[in-house]
Design a protein around this motif. Structure first.
Motif, PDB file in Angstrom:
ATOM      1  N   GLU A 106       0.820  -1.206   0.000  1.00 18.02           N
ATOM      2  CA  GLU A 106       0.000   0.000   0.000  1.00 18.02           C
ATOM      3  C   GLU A 106       0.861   1.266   0.000  1.00 18.02           C
ATOM      4  O   GLU A 106       0.559   2.235  -0.694  1.00 18.02           O
ATOM      5  N   SER A 107       1.934   1.248   0.774  1.00 16.56           N
ATOM      6  CA  SER A 107       2.775   2.438   0.884  1.00 16.56           C
ATOM      7  C   SER A 107       3.472   2.763  -0.429  1.00 16.56           C
ATOM      8  O   SER A 107       3.609   3.941  -0.799  1.00 16.56           O
ATOM      9  N   VAL A 108       3.930   1.750  -1.149  1.00 18.89           N
ATOM     10  CA  VAL A 108       4.567   1.970  -2.451  1.00 18.89           C
ATOM     11  C   VAL A 108       3.585   2.638  -3.414  1.00 18.89           C
ATOM     12  O   VAL A 108       3.905   3.632  -4.080  1.00 18.89           O
ATOM     13  N   LEU A 109       2.361   2.098  -3.486  1.00 16.17           N
ATOM     14  CA  LEU A 109       1.386   2.624  -4.431  1.00 16.17           C
ATOM     15  C   LEU A 109       0.866   3.990  -3.998  1.00 16.17           C
ATOM     16  O   LEU A 109       0.592   4.859  -4.840  1.00 16.17           O
ATOM     17  N   GLU A 110       0.733   4.195  -2.696  1.00 16.32           N
ATOM     18  CA  GLU A 110       0.305   5.504  -2.210  1.00 16.32           C
ATOM     19  C   GLU A 110       1.354   6.568  -2.511  1.00 16.32           C
ATOM     20  O   GLU A 110       1.021   7.714  -2.855  1.00 16.32           O
ATOM     21  N   ALA A 111       2.615   6.210  -2.368  1.00 18.11           N
ATOM     22  CA  ALA A 111       3.681   7.176  -2.649  1.00 18.11           C
ATOM     23  C   ALA A 111       3.616   7.640  -4.097  1.00 18.11           C
ATOM     24  O   ALA A 111       3.706   8.849  -4.386  1.00 18.11           O
ATOM     25  N   THR A 112       3.442   6.704  -5.022  1.00 19.40           N
ATOM     26  CA  THR A 112       3.350   7.105  -6.433  1.00 19.40           C
ATOM     27  C   THR A 112       2.088   7.902  -6.690  1.00 19.40           C
ATOM     28  O   THR A 112       2.088   8.839  -7.499  1.00 19.40           O
ATOM     29  N   ALA A 113       0.993   7.550  -6.006  1.00 20.50           N
ATOM     30  CA  ALA A 113      -0.263   8.267  -6.196  1.00 20.50           C
ATOM     31  C   ALA A 113      -0.153   9.725  -5.780  1.00 20.50           C
ATOM     32  O   ALA A 113      -0.815  10.600  -6.355  1.00 20.50           O
ATOM     33  N   THR A 114       0.676  10.006  -4.788  1.00 24.55           N
ATOM     34  CA  THR A 114       0.827  11.385  -4.309  1.00 24.55           C
ATOM     35  C   THR A 114       1.947  12.129  -5.021  1.00 24.55           C
ATOM     36  O   THR A 114       2.288  13.252  -4.639  1.00 24.55           O
ATOM     37  N   GLY A 115       2.532  11.498  -6.048  1.00 22.30           N
ATOM     38  CA  GLY A 115       3.516  12.192  -6.862  1.00 22.30           C
ATOM     39  C   GLY A 115       4.961  11.918  -6.522  1.00 22.30           C
ATOM     40  O   GLY A 115       5.864  12.509  -7.132  1.00 22.30           O
ATOM     41  N   VAL A 116       5.214  11.036  -5.562  1.00 19.39           N
ATOM     42  CA  VAL A 116       6.596  10.685  -5.228  1.00 19.39           C
ATOM     43  C   VAL A 116       7.022   9.576  -6.174  1.00 19.39           C
ATOM     44  O   VAL A 116       6.732   8.400  -5.954  1.00 19.39           O
ATOM     45  N   ARG A 117       7.699   9.949  -7.257  1.00 20.02           N
ATOM     46  CA  ARG A 117       8.047   8.997  -8.307  1.00 20.02           C
ATOM     47  C   ARG A 117       9.454   9.267  -8.798  1.00 20.02           C
ATOM     48  O   ARG A 117       9.913  10.411  -8.812  1.00 20.02           O
ATOM     49  N   THR A 118      10.110   8.210  -9.223  1.00 16.65           N
ATOM     50  CA  THR A 118      11.439   8.330  -9.820  1.00 16.65           C
ATOM     51  C   THR A 118      11.308   8.787 -11.278  1.00 16.65           C
ATOM     52  O   THR A 118      10.208   8.766 -11.842  1.00 16.65           O
TER      53      THR A 118
ATOM     54  N   ASP B 229      11.822   7.555 -14.189  1.00 18.83           N
ATOM     55  CA  ASP B 229      11.233   6.675 -15.198  1.00 18.83           C
ATOM     56  C   ASP B 229       9.715   6.753 -15.214  1.00 18.83           C
ATOM     57  O   ASP B 229       9.073   6.396 -16.198  1.00 18.83           O
ATOM     58  N   LEU B 230       9.123   7.232 -14.097  1.00 21.97           N
ATOM     59  CA  LEU B 230       7.675   7.402 -14.020  1.00 21.97           C
ATOM     60  C   LEU B 230       7.275   8.871 -14.111  1.00 21.97           C
ATOM     61  O   LEU B 230       6.171   9.250 -13.723  1.00 21.97           O
ATOM     62  N   GLY B 231       8.189   9.690 -14.596  1.00 24.89           N
ATOM     63  CA  GLY B 231       7.876  11.091 -14.792  1.00 24.89           C
ATOM     64  C   GLY B 231       8.037  11.956 -13.560  1.00 24.89           C
ATOM     65  O   GLY B 231       7.602  13.115 -13.544  1.00 24.89           O
ATOM     66  N   GLY B 232       8.678  11.430 -12.512  1.00 25.27           N
ATOM     67  CA  GLY B 232       8.854  12.189 -11.284  1.00 25.27           C
ATOM     68  C   GLY B 232      10.268  12.699 -11.105  1.00 25.27           C
ATOM     69  O   GLY B 232      11.099  12.625 -12.020  1.00 25.27           O
ATOM     70  N   HIS B 233      10.531  13.199  -9.894  1.00 22.56           N
ATOM     71  CA  HIS B 233      11.842  13.779  -9.599  1.00 22.56           C
ATOM     72  C   HIS B 233      12.475  13.184  -8.340  1.00 22.56           C
ATOM     73  O   HIS B 233      13.533  13.652  -7.921  1.00 22.56           O
ATOM     74  N   ALA B 234      11.840  12.178  -7.761  1.00 30.64           N
ATOM     75  CA  ALA B 234      12.377  11.584  -6.534  1.00 30.64           C
ATOM     76  C   ALA B 234      13.589  10.719  -6.841  1.00 30.64           C
ATOM     77  O   ALA B 234      13.644  10.044  -7.879  1.00 30.64           O
ATOM     78  N   SER B 235      14.554  10.737  -5.953  1.00 28.30           N
ATOM     79  CA  SER B 235      15.704   9.843  -6.091  1.00 28.30           C
ATOM     80  C   SER B 235      15.339   8.463  -5.577  1.00 28.30           C
ATOM     81  O   SER B 235      14.274   8.259  -4.966  1.00 28.30           O
ATOM     82  N   THR B 236      16.207   7.506  -5.826  1.00 28.72           N
ATOM     83  CA  THR B 236      15.994   6.141  -5.332  1.00 28.72           C
ATOM     84  C   THR B 236      15.812   6.146  -3.820  1.00 28.72           C
ATOM     85  O   THR B 236      14.851   5.576  -3.291  1.00 28.72           O
ATOM     86  N   SER B 237      16.731   6.769  -3.123  1.00 25.41           N
ATOM     87  CA  SER B 237      16.693   6.775  -1.656  1.00 25.41           C
ATOM     88  C   SER B 237      15.513   7.571  -1.124  1.00 25.41           C
ATOM     89  O   SER B 237      14.921   7.203  -0.099  1.00 25.41           O
ATOM     90  N   GLU B 238      15.126   8.647  -1.818  1.00 25.36           N
ATOM     91  CA  GLU B 238      13.974   9.438  -1.372  1.00 25.36           C
ATOM     92  C   GLU B 238      12.686   8.631  -1.481  1.00 25.36           C
ATOM     93  O   GLU B 238      11.832   8.680  -0.579  1.00 25.36           O
ATOM     94  N   PHE B 239      12.543   7.887  -2.577  1.00 23.34           N
ATOM     95  CA  PHE B 239      11.338   7.061  -2.723  1.00 23.34           C
ATOM     96  C   PHE B 239      11.280   6.008  -1.621  1.00 23.34           C
ATOM     97  O   PHE B 239      10.224   5.763  -1.026  1.00 23.34           O
ATOM     98  N   THR B 240      12.417   5.384  -1.341  1.00 28.56           N
ATOM     99  CA  THR B 240      12.452   4.372  -0.286  1.00 28.56           C
ATOM    100  C   THR B 240      12.122   4.987   1.063  1.00 28.56           C
ATOM    101  O   THR B 240      11.354   4.410   1.851  1.00 28.56           O
TER     102      THR B 240
END
Length: 364
Positions: A322-334, A336-347
């Protein structure tokens, strides 16, 4: 007693993403008592040990029942160490690999695909590990040969697990091999699909040749949750099509399953979870690769740990999913998905959400 998980380290960005996923297994994050046992499956160490480290890791995984694997390099030379995945799959007697593409919130899928698509493929046999050789004919032309094999037990496992997966996700079994061209070889899987359909008459069943399956996936055939049983090579190719249809090959996990012998219930005996993508050398050290697949692999492993008796693991699994999908839903994306989050920031965002969920669920 802690659950023992065999951690199979890998190469390049694959190793970096594994390290990110291990942050989720910290007891302070998910509250579980885990024992992590590491094996270095980097190409350098596989060459140094002539694959002895892979064999040792496989034996440990058979005993522990759980493995979490990073992406590894498979060298091209025929006299090199080859694929560690093939060695691991054969050593633990893996029969099924399941990869499920699912809609990533906030990301527009290809061809209007919104329902989950699970590819259930053979884990061993077929084109992988086949004997190959070349001969030169009298006219000077060079001919290449390959002797492939599949077994009925693996075909039955793929077919049966496909129907059980379709039952779980309220979907239909769709697709199949090219049984019209190869009725003896590929027809064996089709026979087991038909028999599984008779055992599960309530599950919608649409057998389709593999080429028509590809066409159907991009032309409206995925109008419900789908489960696609496949030969080893077909399933490998299908996975690489299905995953990007939902936005990124890094958006889904891959799970290898070995089952108890003579068990009609197909209870997992050993489980290895990993990301379905490669080592992405161009992204190494840049902190921009998408860690979703490795994090979801961690969640999948915890789900099966609960099935095999490790209490509390499924709550942690659901919290991670749920947390992974919620993060992308709120715009926290790397990127490759059109976002600006870093690997460590997404984690880190995923970890914060997991902690909050488990804390709230515990209070309720």
């Amino acid at each position: 007693m802690p659950a023992r998980i065999i951690v199979l380290e890998g190469d390049e960005t694959g190793q970096e993403l594994l390290e990110q996923s291990l942050r989720l297994l910290d007891p302070q994050v998910i509250g579980l008592d885990l024992e992590l046992e590491h094996y270095d499956l980097s190409l350098e160490n596989r060459r140094r040990t002539r694959n002895e480290v892979v064999e040792a890791a496989a034996q440990a995984m058979k005993e522990a029942r759980f493995g979490l694997k990073a992406a590894t390099i498979t060298p091209e030379g025929k006299d090199d160490v080859g694929s560690p995945n093939r060695i691991l799959r054969e050593a633990i007697d893996g029969k099924v690999i399941i990869r499920t593409g699912r809609r990533i919130p906030g990301v527009t899928p290809v061809a209007g695909v919104h329902y989950p698509i699970a590819v259930v493929r053979m884990a061993v046999g077929d084109a992988y590990g086949a004997k190959q050789w070349r001969e030169t004919e009298a006219d000077g032309d060079e001919i290449a040969f390959r002797t492939e094999r599949i077994s009925r037990s693996v075909c039955r496992a793929v077919a049966e697990f496909s129907f059980r997966t379709a039952q779980r996700i309220h979907g239909r079994v769709y697709g199949g091999p090219k049984w019209t061209v190869s009725p003896i070889y590929e027809g064996m899987l089709k026979e087991e699909m038909d028999e599984a359909s008779e055992r599960h008459p309530d599950i919608p069943y649409s057998p389709v040749l593999i080429d028509a399956t590809y066409a159907g996936l991009i032309s409206g055939g995925a109008d419900a949750p789908l489960v696609i049983p496949a030969l080893n090579r077909d399933g490998d190719c299908l996975s690489d099509l299905v995953m990007p249809m939902f936005g990124s090959i890094a958006g889904a996990e891959s799970v290898l399953l070995a089952f108890n012998d003579d068990d009609d219930e197909y209870e997992p005996r050993a489980v290895m979870a990993e990301a379905p993508h490669g080592t992405a050398p161009a992204l190494m050290g840049k902190d921009i690769a998408n860690p979703m697949a490795m994090i979801l692999a961690t969640a999948a492993l915890l789900h099966y740990a609960e099935e095999l008796g490790f209490q509390g693991a499924d709550s942690a699994s659901r919290a991670i999913y749920e947390s992974v999908l919620e993060a992308t839903a709120t715009g926290v994306r790397t990127p490759d998905l059109g976002g600006h989050a870093s690997t460590s920031e997404f984690t880190s965002e995923t970890i914060a959400r997991v902690r909050t969920k488990l804390d709230i669920w515990g209070s309720l």
